[in-house]
Design a protein around this motif. Sequence first.
Motif, mmCIF file in Angstrom:
data_model
loop_
_atom_site.group_PDB
_atom_site.id
_atom_site.type_symbol
_atom_site.label_atom_id
_atom_site.label_comp_id
_atom_site.label_asym_id
_atom_site.label_seq_id
_atom_site.Cartn_x
_atom_site.Cartn_y
_atom_site.Cartn_z
ATOM 1 N N LYS A 119 -13.142 133.972 56.529
ATOM 2 C CA LYS A 119 -14.407 133.227 56.612
ATOM 3 C C LYS A 119 -14.806 132.995 58.067
ATOM 4 O O LYS A 119 -16.015 132.985 58.388
ATOM 5 N N ALA A 120 -13.822 132.855 58.932
ATOM 6 C CA ALA A 120 -14.152 132.660 60.348
ATOM 7 C C ALA A 120 -14.827 133.900 60.921
ATOM 8 O O ALA A 120 -15.791 133.826 61.702
ATOM 9 N N GLU A 121 -14.326 135.062 60.501
ATOM 10 C CA GLU A 121 -14.932 136.294 60.999
ATOM 11 C C GLU A 121 -16.331 136.471 60.406
ATOM 12 O O GLU A 121 -17.269 136.924 61.096
ATOM 13 N N LEU A 122 -16.511 136.103 59.142
ATOM 14 C CA LEU A 122 -17.844 136.213 58.540
ATOM 15 C C LEU A 122 -18.812 135.220 59.157
ATOM 16 O O LEU A 122 -20.032 135.476 59.258
ATOM 17 N N ALA A 123 -18.296 134.079 59.599
ATOM 18 C CA ALA A 123 -19.164 133.091 60.246
ATOM 19 C C ALA A 123 -19.789 133.679 61.506
ATOM 20 O O ALA A 123 -20.965 133.410 61.831
ATOM 21 N N LYS A 124 -19.024 134.500 62.234
ATOM 22 C CA LYS A 124 -19.586 135.172 63.408
ATOM 23 C C LYS A 124 -20.669 136.149 63.014
ATOM 24 O O LYS A 124 -21.654 136.340 63.722
ATOM 25 N N VAL A 125 -20.463 136.813 61.853
ATOM 26 C CA VAL A 125 -21.498 137.753 61.382
ATOM 27 C C VAL A 125 -22.765 136.998 61.006
ATOM 28 O O VAL A 125 -23.886 137.445 61.286
ATOM 29 N N PHE A 126 -22.574 135.843 60.356
ATOM 30 C CA PHE A 126 -23.754 135.041 59.998
ATOM 31 C C PHE A 126 -24.494 134.599 61.253
ATOM 32 O O PHE A 126 -25.698 134.364 61.227
ATOM 33 N N ALA A 127 -23.785 134.572 62.362
ATOM 34 C CA ALA A 127 -24.429 134.181 63.617
ATOM 35 C C ALA A 127 -25.108 135.360 64.304
ATOM 36 O O ALA A 127 -25.649 135.218 65.396
ATOM 37 N N GLY A 128 -25.042 136.523 63.695
ATOM 38 C CA GLY A 128 -25.753 137.683 64.234
ATOM 39 C C GLY A 128 -24.850 138.724 64.856
ATOM 40 O O GLY A 128 -25.342 139.711 65.404
ATOM 41 N N GLN A 129 -23.516 138.573 64.808
ATOM 42 C CA GLN A 129 -22.606 139.571 65.390
ATOM 43 C C GLN A 129 -22.170 140.592 64.333
ATOM 44 O O GLN A 129 -22.333 140.367 63.133
ATOM 45 N N VAL A 130 -21.617 141.684 64.817
ATOM 46 C CA VAL A 130 -21.097 142.729 63.930
ATOM 47 C C VAL A 130 -19.574 142.673 63.980
ATOM 48 O O VAL A 130 -18.979 142.617 65.048
#
Length: 622
Positions: A119-130
């Motif tokens: 979930k921490a890695e997906l949180a970065k994606v939700f912030a616009g990162q790949v």
Amino acid sequence: MRYRSNVFIFKSIVGKLWITIIGLVVVVLLTVGAFLFKFIETSFPKSKDQIETLSRLATKVATEISLHKEERRYLQVVNELLNAQGASVLVVTKDYEEETPPVGQPEDRRIGYDDFFSKAELAKVFAGQVADNRNPVLAAGTPLGRAYTAVAVPFMDENQSGVAGALIMYQLTQSSEVTQDYVKKLFVVVGVAGFLMTTFFAFFLLTQITQPLLNLKKAADLISEGEYGSRVPIQSTDEIGELGKTFNHMGAQLQDTIKALSHEKEHLSSVLRSMADAVVTFDPEGRVILDNPEGERIIREWNELEWLEDEGEPAGADREAWDWRRIPEPLKPLFEEVIERPQEMTTKLHVKSEVWSIVMAPLYVQDHVRGVVAVLRNVTEEYRLEKLRKDFVANVSHELRTPLSMLQGYSEALLDDIAATPEERQELAQVIYDESLRMGRLVHDLLDLARMETGHMQLNLRELDVDSFIRRIHRKFAALSKEKGIVMTYSLPDEPLMLEQADEDRLEQVLTNLLDNALRHTPAEATIHIGAEAARLRGEEAVLIEVSDQGYGIGPEDLPYVFERFYKADKARTRGASGGTGLGLSIVRNIVEAHQGTVQAKSQPGQGTTFSIVLPRHNAKN
């Protein structure tokens, strides 16, 4: 112990075969691996390229999802298209809810986002990162438990005002690195399996091939140590079994051959040991390699005689170092000649007052001379008898010639009436009579000597009082010695001397011959002495009788031969009526030896001669 076992493994057939098979497996695996890795590098993309391709595709799909109104239907179509290539997509909202229709996945084994990202890695994606998973993971809940590579990209909402969620695209890992790792693992498994199978095969060969060969080796070692009855058990009917049968047959043949050779060797050894002749075999350097007992005795005696002449008596360490197994000096010239020009040669040698007949022949190995065999025979007696025969004929002819000539001459004188007076005729007849008596004595002595030497002499044995016997002999010759102006004396011990068994007449003949010689070779006013005393002969009680004179004596060159027939030390003595036949001392020796006694002469020229007779007191045998 471990070192020796390792060395044994590498030197054994199983060890060599085991190492060879393992080497072949390693070479084959390395060769196949090299080609396979090259093929993988050219046929499969690298993991970095796969992630970049997957990222571009995921970004494009995310863009289409943002623009597409019927999102769920679109995702289903995309999954159906990607599923054929081993890829799929997941859509995760900001609330971490999945909105992806499953394609070909059962409900209990569905792949979720948490198989790839936290979930921490997906949180970065939700912030616009790949986000991407560069290290392929093995998803526990994925179909067939295979490894996947996944990327996560954000997608916008329909108004393009913000991030609506994350699109996760995953694909079966098909990069070259992963494939190579897989192949490496496969090669390791195959290598371990090959090692185990080869080891098992080696132990199998140990029982099927190596063990029979070891049995053959042990049997061969036992045969080499002399146990020719050793055999190997036959455990199979293959080539090794046939080899075992052949080995057993060879062992049986070898045992029979060795037994035959041993019997032949024992036979030859028995023949050599029983031979009276000496047989000696020398190598090319002149060292003894084979001999019979007589040959060893002779070689030892001759070498020891040479040592004593050159070095003196060997003692201590010198005697231990003394080498008797070398060819004696008397045989060296003949030995070298046989070696130089290989042919059988025969000669006669005079060694230590003995005559030896020597026969030498070369021994060959093919065309090479490997040694010399010598046969030595003592022909001293034959040589002596031959010389005696020649001397006998010459001496008898010489002894008879003078009286025969005188008989013939004086007989012719009587027939021709040369004698004019009766006195002259009487003188001629007396000469003829004396010469006939001399010829009679010669023939009588020859007959007596022949009987003695052939063992036909008869002895009348009875007890003999030596004291009275010596006194009687003294009285017998006292008148004759007085007539010649010679003093004859005798001496006897205080205690009486007795011979239990003796022939008085024959012993009287002995002393008569000795005293007759003494009277004929002793000048006037000299002394002849007869003595008797107790003595020892071969450890037994004996009687010593000596006849000593003060005559002309015998030279040292003549002394060893005085007991030979017809031998006369005084070569210049003229023959006459008083001349001897040359047989007296030979008769003396034979009579004394018939009584088991000994006789010897000691003399110095100008100092007289002493004859010593030693007779045993007891058990004289005929």
